[in-house]
Write an enzyme that holds these catalytic residues in place. Structure first.
Site, PDB file in Angstrom:
ATOM      1  CG  HIS A   1      -2.122  -0.918   0.996  1.00 48.35           C
ATOM      2  ND1 HIS A   1      -3.334  -0.908   1.703  1.00 48.35           N
ATOM      3  CD2 HIS A   1      -2.507  -1.791   0.347  1.00 48.35           C
ATOM      4  CE1 HIS A   1      -4.139  -1.630   1.479  1.00 48.35           C
ATOM      5  NE2 HIS A   1      -3.592  -2.463   0.503  1.00 48.35           N
TER       6      HIS A   1
ATOM      7  CE1 TYR B   1      -4.783   4.170   8.723  1.00 50.30           C
ATOM      8  CE2 TYR B   1      -5.433   4.186  11.230  1.00 50.30           C
ATOM      9  CZ  TYR B   1      -4.497   3.581  10.095  1.00 50.30           C
ATOM     10  OH  TYR B   1      -3.645   2.607  10.484  1.00 50.30           O
TER      11      TYR B   1
ATOM     12  N   PRO C   1      -3.296   0.653  18.897  1.00 49.62           N
ATOM     13  CG  PRO C   1      -5.182  -0.405  18.418  1.00 49.62           C
ATOM     14  CD  PRO C   1      -4.612   0.275  19.461  1.00 49.62           C
TER      15      PRO C   1
ATOM     16  CE  LYS D   1       4.508   3.359  13.092  1.00 50.06           C
ATOM     17  NZ  LYS D   1       4.883   3.039  11.914  1.00 50.06           N
TER      18      LYS D   1
ATOM     19  CE1 TYR E   1      -0.610   4.074   9.391  1.00 52.39           C
ATOM     20  CE2 TYR E   1       0.456   2.628   7.539  1.00 52.39           C
ATOM     21  CZ  TYR E   1      -0.840   3.021   8.736  1.00 52.39           C
ATOM     22  OH  TYR E   1      -1.623   2.133   8.853  1.00 52.39           O
TER      23      TYR E   1
HETATM   24  P1  RFL Z   1       2.792 -11.390  21.584  1.00 50.55           P
HETATM   25  O1  RFL Z   1       2.315 -11.342  20.253  1.00 50.55           O
HETATM   26  O2  RFL Z   1       1.818 -11.040  22.809  1.00 50.55           O
HETATM   27  O3  RFL Z   1       3.541 -12.726  22.002  1.00 50.55           O
HETATM   28  C1  RFL Z   1       3.843 -12.776  23.458  1.00 50.55           C
HETATM   29  C2  RFL Z   1       3.822 -14.371  23.440  1.00 50.55           C
HETATM   30  O4  RFL Z   1       4.129 -14.780  24.841  1.00 50.55           O
HETATM   31  C3  RFL Z   1       3.324 -15.963  25.147  1.00 50.55           C
HETATM   32  N1  RFL Z   1       3.541 -15.824  26.865  1.00 50.55           N
HETATM   33  C4  RFL Z   1       4.393 -16.685  27.520  1.00 50.55           C
HETATM   34  N2  RFL Z   1       5.181 -17.768  27.155  1.00 50.55           N
HETATM   35  C5  RFL Z   1       5.637 -18.491  27.849  1.00 50.55           C
HETATM   36  N3  RFL Z   1       5.456 -18.239  29.424  1.00 50.55           N
HETATM   37  C6  RFL Z   1       5.002 -17.186  29.770  1.00 50.55           C
HETATM   38  N4  RFL Z   1       4.958 -16.656  31.064  1.00 50.55           N
HETATM   39  C7  RFL Z   1       4.290 -16.461  28.766  1.00 50.55           C
HETATM   40  N5  RFL Z   1       3.389 -15.269  29.064  1.00 50.55           N
HETATM   41  C8  RFL Z   1       2.974 -14.804  27.751  1.00 50.55           C
HETATM   42  C9  RFL Z   1       2.017 -15.365  24.807  1.00 50.55           C
HETATM   43  O5  RFL Z   1       1.070 -16.575  25.031  1.00 50.55           O
HETATM   44  C10 RFL Z   1       2.290 -14.953  23.550  1.00 50.55           C
HETATM   45  O6  RFL Z   1       2.158 -15.865  22.473  1.00 50.55           O
HETATM   46  O7  RFL Z   1       3.936 -10.255  21.703  1.00 50.55           O
HETATM   47  P2  RFL Z   1       5.101  -9.625  20.739  1.00 50.55           P
HETATM   48  O8  RFL Z   1       5.969 -11.017  20.124  1.00 50.55           O
HETATM   49  O9  RFL Z   1       6.091  -8.840  21.172  1.00 50.55           O
HETATM   50  O10 RFL Z   1       4.389  -9.190  19.528  1.00 50.55           O
HETATM   51  C11 RFL Z   1       3.741  -8.022  19.670  1.00 50.55           C
HETATM   52  C12 RFL Z   1       2.459  -8.034  18.891  1.00 50.55           C
HETATM   53  O11 RFL Z   1       1.638  -9.041  18.814  1.00 50.55           O
HETATM   54  C13 RFL Z   1       1.531  -6.716  18.777  1.00 50.55           C
HETATM   55  O12 RFL Z   1       2.445  -5.345  19.129  1.00 50.55           O
HETATM   56  C14 RFL Z   1       0.657  -6.228  17.982  1.00 50.55           C
HETATM   57  O13 RFL Z   1      -0.425  -7.233  17.632  1.00 50.55           O
HETATM   58  C15 RFL Z   1      -0.208  -4.737  17.913  1.00 50.55           C
HETATM   59  N6  RFL Z   1      -0.848  -4.528  17.133  1.00 50.55           N
HETATM   60  C16 RFL Z   1      -0.662  -4.192  15.962  1.00 50.55           C
HETATM   61  N7  RFL Z   1       0.755  -3.759  15.489  1.00 50.55           N
HETATM   62  C17 RFL Z   1       1.057  -3.193  14.435  1.00 50.55           C
HETATM   63  O14 RFL Z   1       2.302  -3.239  14.391  1.00 50.55           O
HETATM   64  N8  RFL Z   1       0.264  -2.940  13.374  1.00 50.55           N
HETATM   65  C18 RFL Z   1      -0.929  -3.186  13.434  1.00 50.55           C
HETATM   66  O15 RFL Z   1      -1.748  -2.993  12.581  1.00 50.55           O
HETATM   67  C19 RFL Z   1      -1.637  -3.682  14.822  1.00 50.55           C
HETATM   68  N9  RFL Z   1      -2.879  -3.663  15.082  1.00 50.55           N
HETATM   69  C20 RFL Z   1      -2.495  -4.701  17.260  1.00 50.55           C
HETATM   70  C21 RFL Z   1      -3.239  -4.284  16.308  1.00 50.55           C
HETATM   71  C22 RFL Z   1      -2.887  -5.443  18.370  1.00 50.55           C
HETATM   72  C23 RFL Z   1      -4.115  -5.392  18.381  1.00 50.55           C
HETATM   73  N10 RFL Z   1      -4.696  -6.171  19.681  1.00 50.55           N
HETATM   74  C24 RFL Z   1      -5.653  -7.085  19.741  1.00 50.55           C
HETATM   75  C25 RFL Z   1      -4.074  -5.777  20.909  1.00 50.55           C
HETATM   76  C26 RFL Z   1      -4.556  -4.594  16.372  1.00 50.55           C
HETATM   77  C27 RFL Z   1      -5.132  -4.954  17.373  1.00 50.55           C
HETATM   78  C28 RFL Z   1      -6.681  -5.408  17.654  1.00 50.55           C
HETATM   79  C1  PHB Z   2      -5.333  -4.159  10.993  1.00 52.66           C
HETATM   80  O1  PHB Z   2      -5.347  -4.421   9.795  1.00 52.66           O
HETATM   81  O2  PHB Z   2      -5.675  -4.863  11.814  1.00 52.66           O
HETATM   82  C2  PHB Z   2      -5.032  -2.876  11.569  1.00 52.66           C
HETATM   83  C3  PHB Z   2      -4.505  -1.899  10.563  1.00 52.66           C
HETATM   84  C4  PHB Z   2      -3.908  -0.697  10.772  1.00 52.66           C
HETATM   85  C5  PHB Z   2      -4.259  -0.276  12.112  1.00 52.66           C
HETATM   86  C6  PHB Z   2      -4.415  -1.255  13.052  1.00 52.66           C
HETATM   87  C7  PHB Z   2      -4.978  -2.343  12.702  1.00 52.66           C
HETATM   88  O3  PHB Z   2      -3.723   1.041  12.551  1.00 52.66           O
END
Ligand code: RFL
Ligand code: PHB
Length: 395
Positions: free
Chosen positions: A72, A202, A293, A297, A385
């Protein structure tokens, strides 16, 4: 048991770290409380910065990403009855982002680790880290078979997300935490309908923020701002679509509806823990920092942290040099604070604060008009971004 790096958590951070280390001959074990199926299905992020794509490509992990990822070159900002495009390619010298779901990144990483004979222990419990200020930190856990294990390591990576246990292994008196919540949450849906847009939208609306994202040419991902303690049971599918229609409405444009495959509510917070290192324990990703989110990032920061960490651990464990390990926390926190500010700025510009006076909305609209009319302001949004600043793959 003995390994070089004990990695807690099989999210994107822990998995990419074990892969980058293996490419340079460093052995690791990844331990994870959840099952493989759970890790591969958890719906989360969708947007990869160009630096993240480059790291995955250079690590030989981009086979499916290059086939299925959707590049994109911009986003739309919708406000006050208009939809304006921010052109990343034009504003950042050709840089772009790629829409590729975190679930797919995790699937690719798990497959690559297992194919290379890497050790990932799923469904473990009672994780403990100890002796982290010595040269031989210890990782303990109970395997899926109920057997207690103790692994002596050279370093431990706390990649266990926001609710993990590793952050607490840094004594409270030695760490500083900055934290702030937001008076809203996101209700997210995955819908079986082709996206109604070619780029993410957005959308600022008096009733609250909305985001139209996508997962593939057949699948849409959409979000609605809702109150923080909202119960998902209060949102049957027809109410969700009616609210989406209201917030995204634009003359001459149609939002297509389809079956809702999944829905959930995510609270929002900003959180930073410093330092990200204590002795031979290194925190990475959500274990050390959380952003709302709106700036897309979180996943990118997690991938950038472990790219830097892999370089530091390779230098420490292969060459016996500690300079990069010493610099790890500061070099990550520089990027983390930039992303924390950007995410806060995007969030507060686009969401309706409950109980705020009408002044807030006027200031937001003024900012949105500015950012879509001034090349300087648009460039600032665009360069944040697409990623400021990308981490280089370790040599
Ligand atoms: P994770 O993915 O949470 O993984 C951590 C893992 O550790 C496990 N764990 C354990 N394992 C062993 N012993 C323990 N005591 C433990 N405790 C926990 C967990 O089960 C898990 O599997 O962390 P990591 O690897 O740092 O990754 C971070 C990302 O997952 C997170 O920052 C993103 O998902 C945030 N996020 C977004 N980030 C983006 O860059 N672009 C996006 O578009 C974006 N959209 C989002 C998002 C997060 C969202 N939610 C649900 C919070 C959209 C949403 C809705
Ligand atoms: C997504 O596709 O899940 C998404 C995209 C952009 C954002 C957050 C989540 O800022």
């Amino acid at each position: 048991m003995r390994t070089q790096v004990g990695i807690v958590g099989a999210g994107p951070a822990g998995l990419l770290l074990s892969h980058l280390l293996a490419l340079r001959g460093i052995e690791s074990i990844v331990v994870e409380t959840r099952s493989r199926a759970y890790c591969e299905a958890r719906q989360r992020a969708g947007v990869l910065e160009c630096g993240s794509v480059q790291v995955l490509r250079e690590a030989g992990l981009a086979d499916r990403l290059d086939r299925l990822g959707l590049e994109h070159g911009g986003i739309y900002l919708q406000f006050g009855g208009q939809r304006r495009r921010i052109d990343f390619r034009d504003l950042t010298g050709g840089r772009t982002v790629t829409v590729y779901a975190q679930t797919e990144v995790v699937k690719d990483l798990i497959a690559a680790r297992l194919a290379a004979g890497g050790a990932i222990e799923f469904e473990i419990s009672d994780t403990e880290v100890a002796a982290v200020t010595t040269a031989r930190p210890v990782l303990r856990y109970t395997g899926a078979d109920g057997v207690r294990h103790e692994v002596t390591c050279d370093a431990i990576a706390g990649c266990d997300g926001f609710h993990g246990i590793c952050r607490d292994a840094i004594p409270a008196g030695l760490r500083t935490v900055w934290e702030s919540g937001y008076p809203y949450a996101w209700l997210g849906i995955l819908a079986d309908v082709p996206p109604s847009t070619d780029e993410l939208i957005y959308c600022h609306h008096p009733a609250g923020f909305a985001l139209h994202s996508l997962r593939s040419p057949q699948l849409s991902r959409l979000y609605l701002q809702v109150p923080p303690e909202e119960d998902i049971a209060a949102w049957p599918d027809d109410r969700i679509w009616a609210e989406m229609q209201r917030r995204f409405a634009l003359p001459g444009w149609e939002l297509k509806e389809g079956p809702v495959l999944e829905k959930g509510i995510t609270p929002m917070r900003s959180f930073v823990c410093s330092p990200m290192r204590h002795g031979r324990l290194f925190l990475a990703g959500d274990a050390a920092h959380i952003v709302p989110p709106t700036g897309a990032k979180g996943l990118n920061l997690a991938l950038a942290d472990v790219t830097v960490l892999a370089g530091a651990l390779i230098s420490l464990l292969r060459d016996g040099r500690g300079e990069l390990a010493d610099a790890y926390s500061d070099s990550c926190l520089d990027r983390v604070w930039r992303a924390t500010h950007f995410s806060w700025w995007m969030t507060t510009m686009l969401h309706a604060t409950p109980g705020a006076g009408s002044l807030e909305a006027q200031l937001q609209l003024s900012q949105l008009r500015y950012v879509t009319s001034s090349r300087a302001a648009a460039t600032s949004l665009a360069e944040n971004y697409v990623g400021y600043r990308p981490a280089a793959t370790p040599g």
